[in-house]
Design an enzyme around this catalytic site. Sequence first.
Site, PDB file in Angstrom:
ATOM      1  N   CYS A   2       0.837  -1.184   0.000  1.00 25.07           N
ATOM      2  CA  CYS A   2       0.000   0.000   0.000  1.00 25.07           C
ATOM      3  C   CYS A   2       0.878   1.242   0.000  1.00 25.07           C
ATOM      4  O   CYS A   2       1.899   1.310   0.675  1.00 25.07           O
ATOM      5  CB  CYS A   2      -0.945   0.085   1.188  1.00 25.07           C
ATOM      6  SG  CYS A   2      -2.069  -1.290   1.313  1.00 25.07           S
ATOM      7  N   ARG A  27       3.945  -0.379  -4.703  1.00 21.30           N
ATOM      8  CA  ARG A  27       3.667  -0.831  -3.344  1.00 21.30           C
ATOM      9  C   ARG A  27       2.378  -1.665  -3.271  1.00 21.30           C
ATOM     10  O   ARG A  27       2.016  -2.172  -2.211  1.00 21.30           O
ATOM     11  CB  ARG A  27       3.544   0.373  -2.407  1.00 21.30           C
ATOM     12  CG  ARG A  27       4.790   1.232  -2.365  1.00 21.30           C
ATOM     13  CD  ARG A  27       4.612   2.394  -1.442  1.00 21.30           C
ATOM     14  NE  ARG A  27       4.533   1.966  -0.062  1.00 21.30           N
ATOM     15  CZ  ARG A  27       5.563   1.771   0.735  1.00 21.30           C
ATOM     16  NH1 ARG A  27       6.784   1.981   0.285  1.00 21.30           N
ATOM     17  NH2 ARG A  27       5.405   1.386   1.966  1.00 21.30           N
ATOM     18  N   TRP A  74      -2.399  -2.969  -1.649  1.00 22.27           N
ATOM     19  CA  TRP A  74      -2.069  -4.386  -1.714  1.00 22.27           C
ATOM     20  C   TRP A  74      -2.935  -5.036  -0.650  1.00 22.27           C
ATOM     21  O   TRP A  74      -2.788  -4.763   0.535  1.00 22.27           O
ATOM     22  CB  TRP A  74      -0.586  -4.605  -1.422  1.00 22.27           C
ATOM     23  CG  TRP A  74      -0.182  -6.039  -1.553  1.00 22.27           C
ATOM     24  CD1 TRP A  74       0.112  -6.716  -2.699  1.00 22.27           C
ATOM     25  CD2 TRP A  74      -0.016  -6.985  -0.478  1.00 22.27           C
ATOM     26  NE1 TRP A  74       0.435  -8.017  -2.416  1.00 22.27           N
ATOM     27  CE2 TRP A  74       0.369  -8.209  -1.060  1.00 22.27           C
ATOM     28  CE3 TRP A  74      -0.159  -6.918   0.895  1.00 22.27           C
ATOM     29  CZ2 TRP A  74       0.618  -9.348  -0.319  1.00 22.27           C
ATOM     30  CZ3 TRP A  74       0.084  -8.060   1.646  1.00 22.27           C
ATOM     31  CH2 TRP A  74       0.469  -9.263   1.039  1.00 22.27           C
ATOM     32  N   ASN A 100      -1.647   2.336   5.418  1.00 21.91           N
ATOM     33  CA  ASN A 100      -0.729   1.286   4.980  1.00 21.91           C
ATOM     34  C   ASN A 100      -0.328   0.512   6.220  1.00 21.91           C
ATOM     35  O   ASN A 100       0.199   1.107   7.165  1.00 21.91           O
ATOM     36  CB  ASN A 100       0.506   1.936   4.331  1.00 21.91           C
ATOM     37  CG  ASN A 100       1.664   0.962   4.151  1.00 21.91           C
ATOM     38  OD1 ASN A 100       1.433  -0.222   3.943  1.00 21.91           O
ATOM     39  ND2 ASN A 100       2.870   1.456   4.222  1.00 21.91           N
ATOM     40  N   GLY A 101      -0.599  -0.796   6.235  1.00 23.32           N
ATOM     41  CA  GLY A 101      -0.222  -1.597   7.397  1.00 23.32           C
ATOM     42  C   GLY A 101      -1.355  -2.508   7.812  1.00 23.32           C
ATOM     43  O   GLY A 101      -2.238  -2.823   7.008  1.00 23.32           O
ATOM     44  N   GLU A 475      17.385 -18.439  -6.227  1.00 19.08           N
ATOM     45  CA  GLU A 475      17.025 -17.125  -6.759  1.00 19.08           C
ATOM     46  C   GLU A 475      16.381 -17.263  -8.144  1.00 19.08           C
ATOM     47  O   GLU A 475      15.378 -16.620  -8.445  1.00 19.08           O
ATOM     48  CB  GLU A 475      18.274 -16.213  -6.794  1.00 19.08           C
ATOM     49  CG  GLU A 475      18.057 -14.845  -7.379  1.00 19.08           C
ATOM     50  CD  GLU A 475      16.883 -14.066  -6.767  1.00 19.08           C
ATOM     51  OE1 GLU A 475      16.370 -14.458  -5.715  1.00 19.08           O
ATOM     52  OE2 GLU A 475      16.477 -13.071  -7.388  1.00 19.08           O
ATOM     53  N   LYS A 479      12.485 -16.155  -9.096  1.00 23.24           N
ATOM     54  CA  LYS A 479      12.211 -15.201 -10.181  1.00 23.24           C
ATOM     55  C   LYS A 479      11.194 -15.780 -11.153  1.00 23.24           C
ATOM     56  O   LYS A 479      10.269 -15.112 -11.577  1.00 23.24           O
ATOM     57  CB  LYS A 479      13.540 -14.908 -10.904  1.00 23.24           C
ATOM     58  CG  LYS A 479      13.755 -13.507 -11.307  1.00 23.24           C
ATOM     59  CD  LYS A 479      14.309 -12.578 -10.281  1.00 23.24           C
ATOM     60  CE  LYS A 479      13.593 -12.541  -8.998  1.00 23.24           C
ATOM     61  NZ  LYS A 479      14.192 -11.701  -7.988  1.00 23.24           N
ATOM     62  N   GLU A 482       7.699 -15.985  -9.582  1.00 23.85           N
ATOM     63  CA  GLU A 482       7.172 -14.668  -9.262  1.00 23.85           C
ATOM     64  C   GLU A 482       6.526 -13.975 -10.464  1.00 23.85           C
ATOM     65  O   GLU A 482       5.473 -13.386 -10.340  1.00 23.85           O
ATOM     66  CB  GLU A 482       8.348 -13.830  -8.732  1.00 23.85           C
ATOM     67  CG  GLU A 482       7.993 -12.502  -8.187  1.00 23.85           C
ATOM     68  CD  GLU A 482       9.212 -11.795  -7.603  1.00 23.85           C
ATOM     69  OE1 GLU A 482      10.350 -12.184  -7.921  1.00 23.85           O
ATOM     70  OE2 GLU A 482       9.017 -10.838  -6.843  1.00 23.85           O
ATOM     71  N   HIS A 498      16.279 -37.878  -2.625  1.00 23.92           N
ATOM     72  CA  HIS A 498      15.715 -38.205  -1.311  1.00 23.92           C
ATOM     73  C   HIS A 498      14.206 -37.974  -1.255  1.00 23.92           C
ATOM     74  O   HIS A 498      13.649 -37.767  -0.182  1.00 23.92           O
ATOM     75  CB  HIS A 498      16.443 -37.426  -0.220  1.00 23.92           C
ATOM     76  CG  HIS A 498      17.897 -37.787  -0.126  1.00 23.92           C
ATOM     77  ND1 HIS A 498      18.328 -38.995   0.354  1.00 23.92           N
ATOM     78  CD2 HIS A 498      19.011 -37.119  -0.524  1.00 23.92           C
ATOM     79  CE1 HIS A 498      19.645 -39.053   0.274  1.00 23.92           C
ATOM     80  NE2 HIS A 498      20.092 -37.924  -0.267  1.00 23.92           N
ATOM     81  N   LYS A 598       6.133  -4.476  -4.368  1.00 25.60           N
ATOM     82  CA  LYS A 598       7.584  -4.326  -4.300  1.00 25.60           C
ATOM     83  C   LYS A 598       8.082  -4.231  -2.867  1.00 25.60           C
ATOM     84  O   LYS A 598       9.111  -4.775  -2.513  1.00 25.60           O
ATOM     85  CB  LYS A 598       7.983  -3.072  -5.086  1.00 25.60           C
ATOM     86  CG  LYS A 598       9.481  -2.785  -5.110  1.00 25.60           C
ATOM     87  CD  LYS A 598      10.192  -3.674  -6.091  1.00 25.60           C
ATOM     88  CE  LYS A 598      11.678  -3.399  -6.175  1.00 25.60           C
ATOM     89  NZ  LYS A 598      12.385  -4.582  -6.713  1.00 25.60           N
TER      90      LYS A 598
HETATM   91  C1  AGP Z   1      12.143 -10.333  -5.232  1.00 27.69           C
HETATM   92  O1  AGP Z   1      12.012 -10.528  -6.583  1.00 27.69           O
HETATM   93  C2  AGP Z   1      10.922 -10.202  -4.481  1.00 27.69           C
HETATM   94  N1  AGP Z   1      10.065  -9.232  -5.002  1.00 27.69           N
HETATM   95  C3  AGP Z   1      11.025 -10.266  -2.966  1.00 27.69           C
HETATM   96  O2  AGP Z   1      11.438 -11.551  -2.651  1.00 27.69           O
HETATM   97  C4  AGP Z   1      11.938  -9.264  -2.244  1.00 27.69           C
HETATM   98  O3  AGP Z   1      13.273  -9.546  -2.518  1.00 27.69           O
HETATM   99  C5  AGP Z   1      11.660  -9.361  -0.737  1.00 27.69           C
HETATM  100  O4  AGP Z   1      10.333  -8.994  -0.506  1.00 27.69           O
HETATM  101  C6  AGP Z   1      12.591  -8.519   0.091  1.00 27.69           C
HETATM  102  O5  AGP Z   1      12.505  -7.179  -0.248  1.00 27.69           O
HETATM  103  P1  AGP Z   1      13.635  -6.165   0.197  1.00 27.69           P
HETATM  104  O6  AGP Z   1      14.882  -6.560  -0.494  1.00 27.69           O
HETATM  105  O7  AGP Z   1      13.131  -4.833  -0.217  1.00 27.69           O
HETATM  106  O8  AGP Z   1      13.768  -6.295   1.689  1.00 27.69           O
END
Ligand code: AGP
Length: 603
Positions: A2, A27, A74, A100-101, A475, A479, A482, A498, A598
């Site tokens: 948000c 956000r 969000w 926001n929160g 990672e 990606k 996501e 396993h 984000k």
């Molecule tokens: C990464 O592609 C993600 N959007 C997410 O995992 C992100 O890295 C995570 O929320 C941490 O965010 P930050 O680095 O702003 O703390």
Amino acid sequence: MCGIIGYVGNRNAPDVIIQGLRYLEYRGYDSSGIAVWSGEKFDLVKTKGRIADLEKELLKTPVSGHLAIGHTRWATHGCPADRNAHPFVSYNSRFAVVHNGIIENYLEIKDELQKKGVVFTSETDSEVIAHLLESLDHGDVKRAVLDATARLKGAYAIGIICADDPDVLYAVRKDNPLVVGVTESDGFICSDINSIQKFLTEVVVLENGQVAKVERGRVELFDFDGNDVEAKFIALGSLEESDRKDFECYMDKEIKEIPTALANAIATYRNGAFNRIDKKYLRRIRRINVVACGTALHAGLYGERMIKKYLKKIDVTSEAASEFRYGDPKVDDRTLTITVSQSGETADTLVCQNMVRNLGGKTLTICNVETSSMVRSSDYALFTSAGPEVAVASTKAYNCQCLVFLLFVLDLARLRGEIDEFAYKNLQADIDALPEIAARTLKVAPQVARFANKNYTRKSVFYIGRGLDYCTAMEGSLKLKEISYIHCEAYPAGELKHGTLALIEEGVLVIALVTQKELVTKSASGLEEVKSRGANVLAITPFYDRPAIAAVSDYRIKLPDVNEDLYPIISVIPTQLLAYYIARAKGCDIDKPRNLAKSVTVE
Ligand code: AGP
């Protein structure tokens, strides 16, 4: 999670709010809305969807005025829907609120208000704030804000406007970011400096437990007891803006910026960053906790491995911030907790950072945003200097987080006499070459795009790797999930047998990272196992021509030669490209994937 913004002043408030919301959209983008004081009432326009949808609504229902608040959401409590979009207006229409929160005790407050006859129109926790304010207002708006704040539990940044105070914005901060700024003729509040920076030369970043009263040319700050607090302005001069220019999307742009970002990270770090950390303390450290979330956690896992390799006398653990907090972490005055974060606002990580400091430990944050909460509340900070990252999927920030972590580990090892000068200098020379090697690695883009165009319909993908390659596998997998919504898992290459090997069948794609010389043979046997069960194998490797790899891979992407310890910074690039091209082939919204935001400012 948000974004909130408010404006009072001589400009047309909705114009300022919409411009700001465009910046804040990263956000959250489930819904958005605006409340404008018309002089007689609050005009409310809100809608499910993106800021572009709100703009369309505003064309149908134009609003104007000098006082307004806006929100991009969000969803946490209540699905994405018009009725759950902010702002919320109180039952007698005197307060409008954006939040926001999370208000943890909202059900209790809602119940009380409902018993008094207040009718709720949404399923959100946020709506209670507007009604609570109205119920507590007895002619003194500031008092009502303070009294409402005293009732609210949870984490929040709130923007408030009131019909009885039509030249004032109120803002309250507890755990979620909030910035205010003024000129002679304007007043602003917002979640992120970027959304207002073009109007201002300086801002005040609110601390936790502060309330701001903002008018044209004037900011007053109070603590939650109503005591005056000095407003400290910080200059905005050096803030960068990100413009998508000719790139297809921000993710495309940000991947292509990796070489420059790495060069900037090296330059910033070498400009005395390590020397600003207390040497006496660094020599005394016995334990390091690495704490982060998502992509930043993967960079932290790489950092952990580098600590294990170069700092044998330090115990190290790394953990997702959301777990670290509840895992009875070991912290004392010889424990350094390293947080890693692009935004510096991630609630899970920030809470851990504060908790550790309360337990008597010191903190170091590796962060991309110099004005962020994490930087301001950490003992020490190292900046990744990747430049603004707008796409929800983090790319260039990750490469820089790994790099800065490594630079720190090497300097710490040198300070403590755990690395010899020759090895140190060699590694520094290899690091110097990284921007150029990253640029060369990016040349695989057309090959990756072709591969993506043939493989984007896959239903199941596994990323595997051993040792350092496992960090990259995690990672790469994150990606892909996501932004392309393909189910993908990351596994240590030796771990499949396993249990998870049962999932391997025809049609499954296995992507193997193979960059560590010693592990080539073992990795090849792992690949043999998946291939013989029908999977297709893509190997991302510098050992392109090794018969062992060639025999077990259907496709190969060649990596340039680089020092083995540095591979995670480079080998992740094809995985970033692959996620991007697959999402593009699928027609996904690359910069704003579904359900995500984000900056995750709720725990
Ligand atoms: C990464 O592609 C993600 N959007 C997410 O995992 C992100 O890295 C995570 O929320 C941490 O965010 P930050 O680095 O702003 O703390």
